[in-house]
Motif scaffolding. Structure first.
Motif, PDB file in Angstrom:
ATOM      1  N   GLY A  34       0.758  -1.244   0.000  1.00 18.86           N
ATOM      2  CA  GLY A  34       0.000   0.000   0.000  1.00 18.86           C
ATOM      3  C   GLY A  34       0.784   1.287   0.000  1.00 18.86           C
ATOM      4  O   GLY A  34       0.207   2.356   0.219  1.00 18.86           O
ATOM      5  N   ALA A  35       2.105   1.227  -0.255  1.00 22.61           N
ATOM      6  CA  ALA A  35       2.872   2.477  -0.350  1.00 22.61           C
ATOM      7  C   ALA A  35       2.453   3.241  -1.598  1.00 22.61           C
ATOM      8  O   ALA A  35       2.145   2.647  -2.624  1.00 22.61           O
ATOM      9  N   MET A  36       2.429   4.564  -1.503  1.00 25.63           N
ATOM     10  CA  MET A  36       2.063   5.348  -2.680  1.00 25.63           C
ATOM     11  C   MET A  36       3.299   5.798  -3.454  1.00 25.63           C
ATOM     12  O   MET A  36       3.201   6.480  -4.470  1.00 25.63           O
ATOM     13  N   GLY A  37       4.474   5.381  -2.968  1.00 25.90           N
ATOM     14  CA  GLY A  37       5.699   5.685  -3.675  1.00 25.90           C
ATOM     15  C   GLY A  37       6.865   4.913  -3.097  1.00 25.90           C
ATOM     16  O   GLY A  37       6.772   4.347  -2.003  1.00 25.90           O
ATOM     17  N   ASP A  84       6.890  16.275  -5.532  1.00 19.96           N
ATOM     18  CA  ASP A  84       5.874  17.116  -6.189  1.00 19.96           C
ATOM     19  C   ASP A  84       4.719  16.249  -6.670  1.00 19.96           C
ATOM     20  O   ASP A  84       3.544  16.571  -6.468  1.00 19.96           O
ATOM     21  N   ALA A  85       5.052  15.137  -7.338  1.00 18.77           N
ATOM     22  CA  ALA A  85       4.022  14.250  -7.887  1.00 18.77           C
ATOM     23  C   ALA A  85       3.200  13.621  -6.763  1.00 18.77           C
ATOM     24  O   ALA A  85       1.967  13.571  -6.822  1.00 18.77           O
ATOM     25  N   ILE A  86       3.884  13.166  -5.717  1.00 23.63           N
ATOM     26  CA  ILE A  86       3.206  12.494  -4.612  1.00 23.63           C
ATOM     27  C   ILE A  86       2.280  13.455  -3.869  1.00 23.63           C
ATOM     28  O   ILE A  86       1.140  13.112  -3.540  1.00 23.63           O
ATOM     29  N   LEU A  87       2.756  14.664  -3.612  1.00 21.96           N
ATOM     30  CA  LEU A  87       1.940  15.643  -2.895  1.00 21.96           C
ATOM     31  C   LEU A  87       0.747  16.104  -3.736  1.00 21.96           C
ATOM     32  O   LEU A  87      -0.230  16.612  -3.204  1.00 21.96           O
ATOM     33  N   ALA A  88       0.838  15.902  -5.053  1.00 21.23           N
ATOM     34  CA  ALA A  88      -0.285  16.235  -5.938  1.00 21.23           C
ATOM     35  C   ALA A  88      -1.279  15.090  -6.024  1.00 21.23           C
ATOM     36  O   ALA A  88      -2.286  15.174  -6.718  1.00 21.23           O
ATOM     37  N   GLY A  89      -0.994  13.981  -5.299  1.00 20.35           N
ATOM     38  CA  GLY A  89      -1.927  12.860  -5.276  1.00 20.35           C
ATOM     39  C   GLY A  89      -1.576  11.734  -6.223  1.00 20.35           C
ATOM     40  O   GLY A  89      -2.317  10.759  -6.340  1.00 20.35           O
ATOM     41  N   ASP A  90      -0.442  11.845  -6.913  1.00 19.70           N
ATOM     42  CA  ASP A  90      -0.016  10.791  -7.835  1.00 19.70           C
ATOM     43  C   ASP A  90       0.859   9.793  -7.071  1.00 19.70           C
ATOM     44  O   ASP A  90       1.166   9.994  -5.902  1.00 19.70           O
ATOM     45  N   THR A  91       1.267   8.736  -7.731  1.00 15.33           N
ATOM     46  CA  THR A  91       2.235   7.811  -7.153  1.00 15.33           C
ATOM     47  C   THR A  91       3.572   8.020  -7.846  1.00 15.33           C
ATOM     48  O   THR A  91       3.630   8.614  -8.929  1.00 15.33           O
ATOM     49  N   VAL A  94      -8.692  11.931   0.525  1.00 14.72           N
ATOM     50  CA  VAL A  94      -8.852  11.791  -0.926  1.00 14.72           C
ATOM     51  C   VAL A  94      -7.581  11.190  -1.532  1.00 14.72           C
ATOM     52  O   VAL A  94      -7.648  10.288  -2.374  1.00 14.72           O
ATOM     53  N   LYS A  95      -6.416  11.668  -1.092  1.00 13.00           N
ATOM     54  CA  LYS A  95      -5.152  11.137  -1.604  1.00 13.00           C
ATOM     55  C   LYS A  95      -5.034   9.644  -1.317  1.00 13.00           C
ATOM     56  O   LYS A  95      -4.562   8.872  -2.155  1.00 13.00           O
ATOM     57  N   ALA A  96      -5.449   9.243  -0.125  1.00 13.74           N
ATOM     58  CA  ALA A  96      -5.389   7.825   0.234  1.00 13.74           C
ATOM     59  C   ALA A  96      -6.306   7.003  -0.664  1.00 13.74           C
ATOM     60  O   ALA A  96      -5.955   5.898  -1.097  1.00 13.74           O
ATOM     61  N   HIS A  97      -7.502   7.540  -0.960  1.00 15.72           N
ATOM     62  CA  HIS A  97      -8.430   6.846  -1.868  1.00 15.72           C
ATOM     63  C   HIS A  97      -7.801   6.718  -3.263  1.00 15.72           C
ATOM     64  O   HIS A  97      -7.885   5.656  -3.896  1.00 15.72           O
ATOM     65  N   VAL A  98      -7.189   7.802  -3.735  1.00 14.69           N
ATOM     66  CA  VAL A  98      -6.572   7.789  -5.063  1.00 14.69           C
ATOM     67  C   VAL A  98      -5.454   6.754  -5.118  1.00 14.69           C
ATOM     68  O   VAL A  98      -5.322   6.000  -6.086  1.00 14.69           O
ATOM     69  N   THR A  99      -4.651   6.702  -4.056  1.00 15.22           N
ATOM     70  CA  THR A  99      -3.577   5.713  -3.988  1.00 15.22           C
ATOM     71  C   THR A  99      -4.132   4.296  -4.066  1.00 15.22           C
ATOM     72  O   THR A  99      -3.607   3.443  -4.788  1.00 15.22           O
ATOM     73  N   ILE A 101      -6.971   3.390  -5.360  1.00 15.50           N
ATOM     74  CA  ILE A 101      -7.521   3.207  -6.716  1.00 15.50           C
ATOM     75  C   ILE A 101      -6.409   2.808  -7.678  1.00 15.50           C
ATOM     76  O   ILE A 101      -6.543   1.862  -8.461  1.00 15.50           O
ATOM     77  N   PHE A 102      -5.273   3.541  -7.631  1.00 20.29           N
ATOM     78  CA  PHE A 102      -4.150   3.218  -8.510  1.00 20.29           C
ATOM     79  C   PHE A 102      -3.695   1.780  -8.294  1.00 20.29           C
ATOM     80  O   PHE A 102      -3.422   1.048  -9.244  1.00 20.29           O
ATOM     81  N   ARG A 103      -3.585   1.399  -7.017  1.00 16.12           N
ATOM     82  CA  ARG A 103      -3.091   0.063  -6.693  1.00 16.12           C
ATOM     83  C   ARG A 103      -4.046  -1.013  -7.199  1.00 16.12           C
ATOM     84  O   ARG A 103      -3.633  -2.005  -7.798  1.00 16.12           O
ATOM     85  N   LYS A 104      -5.346  -0.810  -6.965  1.00 14.54           N
ATOM     86  CA  LYS A 104      -6.325  -1.825  -7.362  1.00 14.54           C
ATOM     87  C   LYS A 104      -6.480  -1.926  -8.883  1.00 14.54           C
ATOM     88  O   LYS A 104      -6.745  -3.013  -9.407  1.00 14.54           O
ATOM     89  N   LEU A 105      -6.308  -0.812  -9.573  1.00 21.42           N
ATOM     90  CA  LEU A 105      -6.466  -0.818 -11.030  1.00 21.42           C
ATOM     91  C   LEU A 105      -5.166  -1.136 -11.757  1.00 21.42           C
ATOM     92  O   LEU A 105      -5.156  -1.246 -12.990  1.00 21.42           O
ATOM     93  N   ASN A 106      -4.061  -1.274 -10.989  1.00 21.12           N
ATOM     94  CA  ASN A 106      -2.757  -1.520 -11.612  1.00 21.12           C
ATOM     95  C   ASN A 106      -2.365  -0.407 -12.573  1.00 21.12           C
ATOM     96  O   ASN A 106      -1.925  -0.655 -13.696  1.00 21.12           O
TER      97      ASN A 106
END
Length: 210
Positions: A101-104, A120-127, A181-186, A188-193
């Motif tokens: 479950g790490a986002m990066g 920058d990317a991580i704080l914007a909600g990306d991985t 919201v960031k945690a949800h996005v993370t 989502i990314f993980r579950k959708l690969n």
């Protein structure tokens, strides 16, 4: 931004803590930074601190074995965005971080400019993971099955992403914190690969839902 990010740097090496501190300061000017050098200190700080936007966690910390700290944190604080930092750059280790479950995952050999870009990317909600490592390696499940694994709230967030809404807008509409919201996005990314918002939205559009 109206309010600064609250970020914890957890690493038992003073030199790398200083490097991370510098990178975070360059990535975002108004961040509130705190540092700990053990899992015990980290857990105490989280218990006292309340909401934290981002945790930069060394893989090998006093009081932790392997990914035990990450697994425990994801269980105790599911909304906390955790990024692993490590001297190890093996693909298998990075993949494990993804699964837990790490986002990066930021190797300690990462040059400062790239470190700043990653934050920058991580704080914007990306991985952010090292180049050449992708969530697609974790499996090739059918996209519909992956979407079905999302919780109702995660699916709602994904739909809002497809509408081009920012984390702040989604947080306001769902009456939750931006960190949530960031945690949800993370998740989502993980579950959708997928690795970013664009790929997540494309995955949604492939089912005709967007």
């Amino acid at each position: 931004m109206d309010t600064g990010y609250r970020i914890i740097i957890a690493d038992d090496h003073p030199l790398f803590r200083n490097a991370l501190h510098l990178a975070v300061s360059q990535a975002i000017n108004n961040a509130e930074l705190q540092e700990v050098d053990s899992i015990a200190q980290l857990m105490q700080l989280l218990a006292e601190q309340g909401e934290v936007d981002l945790l930069l966690l060394d893989l090998k910390m006093p009081g932790a074995s392997g990914f035990s700290a990450l697994a425990s944190l994801r269980h105790l604080y599911p909304d906390l965005a955790v990024v692993m930092v490590s001297a190890t750059e093996e693909a298998a280790v990075v993949m494990q971080a993804m699964h837990f479950g790490a986002m990066g995952f930021i190797p300690k050999s990462t040059p400062l400019p790239m470190l700043v870009s990653a934050l920058d990317a991580i704080l914007a909600g990306d991985t952010w993971f090292p180049q050449g490592i992708s969530l697609e390696q974790a499996g090739a499940d059918n996209i519909a099955e992956r979407l079905a694994s999302l919780t109702p709230q995660q699916f709602k967030v994904l739909t809002m992403l497809s509408e081009g809404k920012l984390n702040k807008q989604i947080a306001y509409e769902l009456a939750v914190s931006e960190a949530t919201v960031k945690a949800h996005v993370t998740a989502i990314f993980r579950k959708l690969n997928v690795k970013n918002r664009t790929q997540a939205v494309i995955a949604l559009s492939q089912t005709g839902e967007a």
